[in-house]
Write a protein that holds these residues in place. Structure first.
Motif, PDB file in Angstrom:
ATOM      1  N   ARG A  15       0.816  -1.206   0.000  1.00  0.00           N
ATOM      2  CA  ARG A  15       0.000   0.000   0.000  1.00  0.00           C
ATOM      3  C   ARG A  15       0.852   1.259   0.000  1.00  0.00           C
ATOM      4  O   ARG A  15       0.419   2.298   0.460  1.00  0.00           O
TER       5      ARG A  15
ATOM      6  N   THR B  52       0.224   5.165   1.300  1.00  0.00           N
ATOM      7  CA  THR B  52       1.044   5.869   2.283  1.00  0.00           C
ATOM      8  C   THR B  52       1.474   7.223   1.733  1.00  0.00           C
ATOM      9  O   THR B  52       1.492   8.225   2.453  1.00  0.00           O
TER      10      THR B  52
ATOM     11  N   VAL C 176      -1.410   9.446   2.179  1.00  0.00           N
ATOM     12  CA  VAL C 176      -1.544   9.818   3.587  1.00  0.00           C
ATOM     13  C   VAL C 176      -0.639  10.992   3.911  1.00  0.00           C
ATOM     14  O   VAL C 176      -1.050  11.984   4.518  1.00  0.00           O
TER      15      VAL C 176
ATOM     16  N   GLN D   6      -1.498  -1.219  11.146  1.00  0.00           N
ATOM     17  CA  GLN D   6      -1.198  -0.543   9.880  1.00  0.00           C
ATOM     18  C   GLN D   6      -2.144   0.641   9.682  1.00  0.00           C
ATOM     19  O   GLN D   6      -1.726   1.732   9.276  1.00  0.00           O
ATOM     20  N   HIS D   7      -3.410   0.433   9.978  1.00  0.00           N
ATOM     21  CA  HIS D   7      -4.391   1.511   9.844  1.00  0.00           C
ATOM     22  C   HIS D   7      -4.134   2.609  10.876  1.00  0.00           C
ATOM     23  O   HIS D   7      -4.293   3.796  10.578  1.00  0.00           O
TER      24      HIS D   7
ATOM     25  N   ASP E  28      -1.375   4.640   9.499  1.00  0.00           N
ATOM     26  CA  ASP E  28      -1.843   5.541   8.448  1.00  0.00           C
ATOM     27  C   ASP E  28      -2.545   6.762   9.046  1.00  0.00           C
ATOM     28  O   ASP E  28      -2.329   7.899   8.604  1.00  0.00           O
TER      29      ASP E  28
ATOM     30  N   TYR F  52       3.643   1.178  12.627  1.00  0.00           N
ATOM     31  CA  TYR F  52       4.093   0.391  11.477  1.00  0.00           C
ATOM     32  C   TYR F  52       5.023  -0.743  11.916  1.00  0.00           C
ATOM     33  O   TYR F  52       4.965  -1.850  11.374  1.00  0.00           O
TER      34      TYR F  52
ATOM     35  N   ALA G 248       6.042   1.387   4.442  1.00  0.00           N
ATOM     36  CA  ALA G 248       5.529   2.599   5.087  1.00  0.00           C
ATOM     37  C   ALA G 248       6.593   3.217   5.990  1.00  0.00           C
ATOM     38  O   ALA G 248       6.764   4.441   6.024  1.00  0.00           O
TER      39      ALA G 248
END
Length: 359
Positions: A212, A216, A219, A310-311, A314, A329, A351
């Motif tokens: 992802r 990132t 974000v 992970q969320h 973010d 992370y 990330a």
């Protein structure tokens, strides 16, 4: 007292998705009565009621695991509790998956299938089939997971669980990188549709739990924007364009308290990040934080959107809290490694690398 306990359990079952605490209070009172009476069947029934009341917030997988273990202990010590023995195994499948302990979940899935075969309980296989698909998704075998999810969804037809069947297949496929804009999303529509209209992290064939890094980047672009206000509004300059989904973020409600609370909340978080809605990000971060050590949504035994950490990372990055994001992370990478999910570990590592380039 037994009659009162059964009435309280019924209240707990019926109010399992209510926002208030009456259902939980009823379940705990029924449990106390059953323990006082020393009635194992009534206690098992009461524990089922309490289990139904453990989805009002994120991060309760360990509590559910304790309920599952006690159900198995009761069934081992008392005859006539086969149904609750099966329930104990199913609960422990869910809890093991949520806690990224697939070995434990596998063991209980096998035990549940053995009991189902011995006692003629075909519905059990529906749930273990869904877990098998979830397991494929967790370990990164997404093509196989997609096929398995379609097979699992077909088994829901005609079993009398429309509340589970409606919208669950497109949601499961979304978790492994397949967006289905024309599907019937059922009760998940309001959380999924904004991301389908503006795919962002779901663009192309990239699943939301895998590689992802482009998200990132988005974000960090959001948190760099000087145009954001704390209300999540974007005062536009002449000729400028609003951030994607800015209008959608305000329209999404809080998730109801059920098995997929964390999934809806993670989807909501993705929308809030892309919309630059800082107020929503703060609120959603707080809602997800208790599940920081879990796989988001895996406690359903159905699907997952990867490590909750992970969320959280973010959200932290989008809020400009880079040290906090880095910690999340790292945690996400550790959870992914525990789950045997190298694709999620790589996502977390990417990330971290992207954050490091800021310094």
């Amino acid at each position: 007292e037994p009659e009162r306990a059964r009435l309280l359990i019924t209240i707990a079952m019926e109010r399992r998705a209510d926002a208030g605490r009456r259902g939980d209070q009823a379940a705990r009172e029924a449990e106390a009565i059953a323990r006082r009476m020393g009635d194992p069947a009534l206690l098992a029934y009461a524990l089922n009621g309490r289990y139904m009341q453990t989805f009002h917030r994120a991060g309760l997988a360990a509590e559910r695991a304790g309920i599952g273990e006690e159900l198995l202990d009761l069934a081992a010590r008392h005859e006539g509790l086969v149904t609750f023995e099966v329930l104990g195994h199913l609960i422990l499948i869910q809890a093991g998956a949520a806690l990224a302990d697939l070995a434990t979940a596998d063991r209980h899935a096998a035990a549940a299938d053995r009991l189902a075969e011995r006692y003629g309980l075909p519905l059990v296989g529906v749930f273990t089939t869904w877990y098998a698909a979830l397991r494929l998704a967790v370990t990164g075998r997404r093509d196989e997971a997609r096929t398995a999810y379609r097979t699992a969804a077909a088994r829901l037809t005609g079993i009398g669980m429309p509340g589970l069947e409606e919208g669950i297949l497109p949601l499961a496929l979304l978790s492994v990188g397949i967006a289905s804009p024309d599907a019937d999303w059922g009760p998940y529509e309001r959380w999924s549709r904004p991301l389908l209209a503006d795919p962002g992290p779901f663009g192309g064939e990239t699943p939301p739990g895998s590689s992802r890094l482009p998200f990132t980047d988005q974000v960090l672009a959001v948190c760099d924007s000087s145009r954001l206000t704390h209300a999540g509004e974007v005062p536009l300059e002449p000729g400028s364009s609003p951030l994607p989904l800015a209008g959608e973020a305000h329209a999404i409600p809080e998730s109801p308290g059920d098995l997929l609370l964390e999934v809806r909340t993670c989807l909501h978080a993705m929308v809030a990040i892309r919309a630059g809605d800082l107020t929503a990000m703060e609120r959603l971060y707080a809602r997800l934080l208790p599940a920081a050590d879990e796989l988001a949504g895996a406690g359903s035994g159905l699907l997952t959107f990867g490590p909750t950490a992970q969320h959280l990372g973010d959200l932290s990055a989008a809020l400009g809290r880079y040290d906090q994001a880095a910690g999340h992370y790292r945690h996400a990478r550790a959870i992914a490694e525990r789950a045997g999910a190298p694709h999620w570990a790589a996502t977390a590592g990417a990330a971290l690398h992207r954050l490091g380039k800021r310094s």
